[in-house]
Structure formats: C-alpha cells, structure tokens
Design an enzyme around this catalytic site. Structure first.
Site, PDB file in Angstrom:
ATOM      1  N   GLY A 247     -16.059  -6.240  10.423  1.00 47.90           N
ATOM      2  CA  GLY A 247     -15.100  -5.877   9.390  1.00 47.90           C
ATOM      3  C   GLY A 247     -15.624  -5.981   7.974  1.00 47.90           C
ATOM      4  O   GLY A 247     -15.087  -5.330   7.064  1.00 47.90           O
TER       5      GLY A 247
ATOM      6  N   ASP B 126     -10.106   2.998   1.482  1.00 43.51           N
ATOM      7  CA  ASP B 126     -10.262   2.450   2.826  1.00 43.51           C
ATOM      8  C   ASP B 126     -10.957   3.436   3.757  1.00 43.51           C
ATOM      9  O   ASP B 126     -11.759   3.036   4.605  1.00 43.51           O
ATOM     10  CB  ASP B 126      -8.900   2.075   3.420  1.00 43.51           C
ATOM     11  CG  ASP B 126      -8.364   0.756   2.872  1.00 43.51           C
ATOM     12  OD1 ASP B 126      -9.178  -0.099   2.468  1.00 43.51           O
ATOM     13  OD2 ASP B 126      -7.127   0.582   2.855  1.00 43.51           O
TER      14      ASP B 126
ATOM     15  N   LYS C  37       0.802  -1.222   0.000  1.00 44.05           N
ATOM     16  CA  LYS C  37       0.000   0.000   0.000  1.00 44.05           C
ATOM     17  C   LYS C  37       0.838   1.278   0.000  1.00 44.05           C
ATOM     18  O   LYS C  37       0.358   2.330  -0.422  1.00 44.05           O
ATOM     19  CB  LYS C  37      -0.955   0.012   1.200  1.00 44.05           C
ATOM     20  CG  LYS C  37      -2.083  -0.995   1.078  1.00 44.05           C
ATOM     21  CD  LYS C  37      -3.111  -0.822   2.190  1.00 44.05           C
ATOM     22  CE  LYS C  37      -4.273  -1.781   2.015  1.00 44.05           C
ATOM     23  NZ  LYS C  37      -5.353  -1.540   3.000  1.00 44.05           N
TER      24      LYS C  37
ATOM     25  N   GLY D 115      -4.407  -0.040  17.795  1.00 42.32           N
ATOM     26  CA  GLY D 115      -3.583  -0.489  16.675  1.00 42.32           C
ATOM     27  C   GLY D 115      -2.865   0.666  16.016  1.00 42.32           C
ATOM     28  O   GLY D 115      -3.397   1.778  15.927  1.00 42.32           O
TER      29      GLY D 115
END
Length: 283
Positions: A249, A104, A67, A129
């Site tokens: 998700g 995203d 990415k 995270g």
C-alpha cells in the site's frame, strides 16, 4: 509567512501524509510546511471557507469521510475526479479558484506502469472491496483495458459501482466466494496480465483478516494490497509464500502524494529518495 498544505479527515492522527510531504519539503529545501488537520463533517465547510482567505494555504489532501462531501464546496472539479466520484486533493489554482482533483488513480496505477506499457492478449483484475478506495481502483483499471471481477459483501453494491464507473462486460461476486477453494482450471495465461487487488480495509490493523484461498489466483498474478497499516499484511505474506509478485500500500500512498505535491508546491517530488522515505515510513 510560510506556504503550507494539509491533510484533512476524521480521524486524521494516523495519516502518513505529513511524513511524506515533510520529507520531500526538507529534501528540496522549500520554505513550506505540511501538516494534518482534524476536520469533521460538521466543520468541513467552515474549514474550506477559512482557508480560502489564507493566502499562504496551498491546498489539502482529503481523506475519509470527506472525499465526496467536499465536491460542492470547491469551485471546479477536474474530469477524472468527476468520473471517479471522489476528490482526494484540493488546490488553489492561479486564478484563486479551489480545484478538486483525484490523484488516487494515478497513485494506484504508478507501480503497475511497467506492466501497463506492455501489450497483452487479455487483462483481468479481481478487485476485493466496494468502498471508497475501490472507486479509484475500478476506474483506473477499467481505463487501462482490464476486465474486472469486483467482489464485496453485497454483490449489488459491486454491480452498482461497475455500472457507474465502467463500460463493457464486467462481473461481480460475493466476497465469500474467494474464501473457499475452487477447482477452476485456468487457461494458458501466457500473454495475459492478471491482477488481484485488496481494496477493502480487511487486513488493516484492528480489522478482521482478508479470507482468500489462493486457488482463485491465476498463475503469474500480481497481488496488490492498498492497506498501509500494517504495510506487510498477512495477505501479502501469503501471496509471496505462494510465489506471487506483490505490491504494498505504500506504493499507492507515495504515488498519489507525489501527484498532489506538484499542485501544492510547484515542484516535482524528489522520487530518487523513495527507498529512504519507505524506511522512514516503516519505522
């Protein structure tokens, strides 16, 4: 020949993207295809060079570990992808240029659209995270006016992400902080929007579970886990048992795919079939 798009990554066999895009292609009756293609870091440049010459190739979704590495290999990068520092979609523009985008962020925010349309006295999100997925989460929530607490094993990495991706006053904490009970007395949350996001791989199949004590979740919080394998994570089960609303998700995965689908095939994804698609993805 049939126009086609792909998802690339290393590994790639586990990707649900071919199922999602293939489902929409079939529903719309398009003469098109979508497939997974294994691309390593060593073959990434050669892959894009070859696809440039293929007139039937419409683009690709980009997953880990490419990415960021794909950025110097495209012709243009759209502003959001520059800001996030990650590209998850490459498509061929009308002038033939390869354009890098980030869908995203849109995919992550889509299931929160109802809450984001409301006026709130205060918005706060606890983001667990600090990896690649967290970049989209942090960028999207900061742009929607959330005050963030970003937690990771390395708080310095969390602070670096906040300094790079946001402005204003945000906070960091070690991930272990949320594993232990707290006696913090939350204030009156009426008029507030509280969000708790697992943006880490913890809880994914083959990974350790996410250790989280629910005394850290303000009343009325929405709990969002971006892990897709399994869809029903232990984190989400425990959240529902504790009385919290949850988002899994697949919501983000389907949302980001829909944003990419139009760039590849020039059609809106037929989202009226989402229930059927989710059933297909969870078999």
């Amino acid at each position: 020949m049939t126009s086609y798009a792909e998802v690339i990554g290393d590994p790639i066999a586990q990707s649900k993207s071919p199922t999602i895009h293939g489902f929409w292609i079939e529903k719309l009756g398009l003469e098109a295809a979508y497939r997974a293609h294994h691309v390593t870091s060593e073959t990434l440049a050669a892959y894009l060079s070859e696809r440039r010459e293929d007139a039937d190739w419409r683009g690709c979704n980009v997953t880990m570990p490419h990415k960021q590495a794909v950025a110097p290999l495209v012709d243009r990068i759209e502003p959001l992808a520059k800001r996030v520092g990650a590209i998850n979609t490459v498509y061929r523009a009308a002038d033939g240029a390869l354009v890098g985008r980030n869908t995203d962020v849109a995919g992550f925010l889509e299931p929160l659209a109802g809450q984001l349309r409301e006026q709130h006295y205060f918005r706060m999100a606890r983001v667990l995270g600090t990896g690649g997925a967290a970049r989209a989460v942090i960028s999207g929530l900061a742009a929607e006016g959330f005050t963030l607490v970003v937690a990771g094993r390395d708080p310095d990495k969390a602070r670096g992400l906040l300094d790079e991706l946001t402005e204003g006053e945000h906070h960091t904490a070690p991930l272990s902080h949320f594993a232990e009970p707290t006696d913090f007395a939350f204030d009156d949350r009426e008029g507030c929007c509280d969000l708790l996001v697992n943006a880490s791989p913890l809880g994914m199949r083959g990974q350790p579970p996410l250790a989280f004590d629910w005394s850290h979740a303000p009343p009325g919080s929405i709990v969002y886990d971006i892990v897709t394998d399994p869809v029903e994570t232990e984190f989400l089960k425990r959240a529902r048992d504790a009385g919290f609303a949850t988002i899994d998700g697949l919501a983000m995965l389907i949302g980001q795919a829909a944003a990419a689908f139009r760039y590849f095939f020039g059609e809106d994804a037929p989202r009226e079939h989402d229930t059927e698609l989710r059933e297909l993805l969870t078999r």
